[in-house]
Design a protein around this motif. Structure first.
Motif, PDB file in Angstrom:
ATOM      1  N   ASP A  57       6.650  99.051  -6.639  1.00  0.00           N
ATOM      2  CA  ASP A  57       8.020  99.466  -6.351  1.00  0.00           C
ATOM      3  C   ASP A  57       8.863  99.180  -7.582  1.00  0.00           C
ATOM      4  OD1 ASP A  57       7.799 100.283  -3.593  1.00  0.00           O
ATOM      5  OD2 ASP A  57       7.540  98.161  -3.100  1.00  0.00           O
ATOM      6  N   GLY A  58       9.748 100.110  -7.884  1.00  0.00           N
ATOM      7  CA  GLY A  58      10.653  99.937  -9.006  1.00  0.00           C
ATOM      8  C   GLY A  58      11.541 101.151  -9.115  1.00  0.00           C
ATOM      9  N   PRO A  59      12.393 101.178 -10.120  1.00  0.00           N
ATOM     10  CA  PRO A  59      13.325 102.295 -10.259  1.00  0.00           C
ATOM     11  C   PRO A  59      12.619 103.580 -10.697  1.00  0.00           C
ATOM     12  CG  PRO A  59      13.474 100.865 -12.160  1.00  0.00           C
ATOM     13  CD  PRO A  59      12.542 100.195 -11.188  1.00  0.00           C
ATOM     14  N   ASP A  60      13.198 104.715 -10.280  1.00  0.00           N
ATOM     15  CA  ASP A  60      12.682 106.019 -10.710  1.00  0.00           C
ATOM     16  C   ASP A  60      13.209 106.387 -12.092  1.00  0.00           C
ATOM     17  OD1 ASP A  60      11.405 106.302  -8.278  1.00  0.00           O
ATOM     18  OD2 ASP A  60      13.011 107.501  -7.392  1.00  0.00           O
ATOM     19  N   THR A  61      14.391 105.877 -12.416  1.00  0.00           N
ATOM     20  CA  THR A  61      15.014 106.218 -13.694  1.00  0.00           C
ATOM     21  C   THR A  61      15.521 104.959 -14.377  1.00  0.00           C
ATOM     22  OG1 THR A  61      17.171 106.573 -12.660  1.00  0.00           O
ATOM     23  CG2 THR A  61      15.750 108.506 -12.889  1.00  0.00           C
ATOM     24  N   ALA A  62      15.559 105.023 -15.696  1.00  0.00           N
ATOM     25  CA  ALA A  62      16.113 103.951 -16.526  1.00  0.00           C
ATOM     26  C   ALA A  62      16.308 104.526 -17.918  1.00  0.00           C
ATOM     27  CB  ALA A  62      15.180 102.754 -16.574  1.00  0.00           C
ATOM     28  N   GLY A  63      17.127 103.861 -18.698  1.00  0.00           N
ATOM     29  CA  GLY A  63      17.352 104.292 -20.068  1.00  0.00           C
ATOM     30  C   GLY A  63      16.629 103.390 -21.038  1.00  0.00           C
ATOM     31  N   ALA A  64      16.450 103.887 -22.267  1.00  0.00           N
ATOM     32  CA  ALA A  64      15.825 103.082 -23.310  1.00  0.00           C
ATOM     33  C   ALA A  64      16.643 101.811 -23.502  1.00  0.00           C
ATOM     34  CB  ALA A  64      15.734 103.868 -24.612  1.00  0.00           C
ATOM     35  N   GLY A  65      15.977 100.669 -23.524  1.00  0.00           N
ATOM     36  CA  GLY A  65      16.627  99.379 -23.676  1.00  0.00           C
ATOM     37  C   GLY A  65      16.925  98.686 -22.359  1.00  0.00           C
ATOM     38  N   VAL A 113      12.257  98.954 -20.839  1.00  0.00           N
ATOM     39  CA  VAL A 113      11.937 100.350 -21.124  1.00  0.00           C
ATOM     40  C   VAL A 113      12.311 100.652 -22.569  1.00  0.00           C
ATOM     41  CG1 VAL A 113      12.450 102.738 -20.493  1.00  0.00           C
ATOM     42  CG2 VAL A 113      12.334 100.966 -18.711  1.00  0.00           C
ATOM     43  N   LYS A 114      11.364 101.212 -23.328  1.00  0.00           N
ATOM     44  CA  LYS A 114      11.632 101.576 -24.720  1.00  0.00           C
ATOM     45  C   LYS A 114      11.819 103.078 -24.883  1.00  0.00           C
ATOM     46  CE  LYS A 114       9.479  97.635 -26.920  1.00  0.00           C
ATOM     47  NZ  LYS A 114       8.576  97.205 -27.974  1.00  0.00           N
ATOM     48  N   GLN A 115      11.201 103.860 -23.983  1.00  0.00           N
ATOM     49  CA  GLN A 115      11.358 105.311 -24.005  1.00  0.00           C
ATOM     50  C   GLN A 115      11.070 105.842 -22.607  1.00  0.00           C
ATOM     51  OE1 GLN A 115       7.987 106.194 -26.706  1.00  0.00           O
ATOM     52  NE2 GLN A 115       7.263 107.574 -25.088  1.00  0.00           N
ATOM     53  N   THR A 116      11.572 107.026 -22.321  1.00  0.00           N
ATOM     54  CA  THR A 116      11.269 107.675 -21.042  1.00  0.00           C
ATOM     55  C   THR A 116      10.762 109.072 -21.319  1.00  0.00           C
ATOM     56  OG1 THR A 116      13.556 108.406 -20.807  1.00  0.00           O
ATOM     57  CG2 THR A 116      12.946 106.348 -19.701  1.00  0.00           C
ATOM     58  N   PRO A 117       9.922 109.600 -20.488  1.00  0.00           N
ATOM     59  CA  PRO A 117       9.313 108.933 -19.348  1.00  0.00           C
ATOM     60  C   PRO A 117       8.251 107.936 -19.793  1.00  0.00           C
ATOM     61  CG  PRO A 117       8.370 111.113 -19.559  1.00  0.00           C
ATOM     62  CD  PRO A 117       9.451 110.985 -20.620  1.00  0.00           C
TER      63      PRO A 117
END
Length: 139
Positions: A57-65, A113-117
Motif C-alpha cells: 500500500d502506498g500513494p499512486d502519485t508523487a513528485g521527484a524529491g 522518489v527520484k523520478q516518475t513513474p
C-alpha cells in the motif's frame, strides 16, 4: 531370525519412514498439489492461502524529491524476508530495502522518489526465494 531382531527391523523401518516424513513436511507445506498456469497480474488482494504473499500500500502519485511511505503486509501463511527495489534502477531511494514480516504483520518503508513513474518491486529472499511477489507503481 529371532523375534527381537524382527522388532528392531520393523522399528528401524518405522523410524526411517517417520524421519523421511518429518524431513519432507516443511517442503510439502510450501508446495502446491497441482501446478496452476500463471494468471495475468490483477489488482485484487493476494491469495492468502499462498505461503508467501504480500500486499503493498502506498500513494499512486508523487513528485521527484517526495518522501512517501510504502506499507508491506505479509498476507501469506508463513513468515518471510523481503527485498524492495526500484524500477527503473535509481528511480527511488528505499531507506530500508530489506525487511522481515510474520503472517499478518505490516512494515512501513520510507521511499524517496527520484523520478516518475517508478515501481517498487518486492521479492522474497527467504522462504519464497527469488519470487517477485508484489509491486506498487508511483506516477
Amino acid at each position: 531370525m529371532t523375534v527381537s531382531s524382527l522388532r528392531r527391523t520393523a522399528l528401524g523401518r518405522t523410524l526411517a519412514g517417520l524421519l523421511l516424513a518429518l524431513t519432507c513436511l516443511p517442503m510439502a507445506a510450501c508446495a502446491s498439489p497441482t501446478e496452476e498456469p500463471s494468471a495475468p497480474e490483477t489488482t485484487e488482494a493476494p491469495d492468502s492461502s499462498s505461503p508467501f504473499a504480500v500486499k503493498l500500500d502506498g500513494p499512486d502519485t508523487a513528485g521527484a524529491g517526495d518522501e512517501v511511505t510504502v506499507t508491506l503486509t505479509n498476507v501469506g501463511r508463513l513468515p518471510d524476508a523481503y527485498q524492495l527495489t526500484a524500477e527503473p534502477f535509481g528511480g527511488a531511494r528505499i531507506n530500508e530495502p530489506n525487511v522481515h514480516a510474520s503472517p499478518g504483520e505490516s512494515v512501513d518503508v520510507k521511499v524517496v522518489v527520484k523520478q516518475t513513474p517508478v515501481s517498487i518491486v518486492v521479492e522474497s529472499v527467504s522462504g519464497g526465494a527469488g519470487q517477485p511477489i508484489g509491486q506498487l507503481t508511483i506516477n
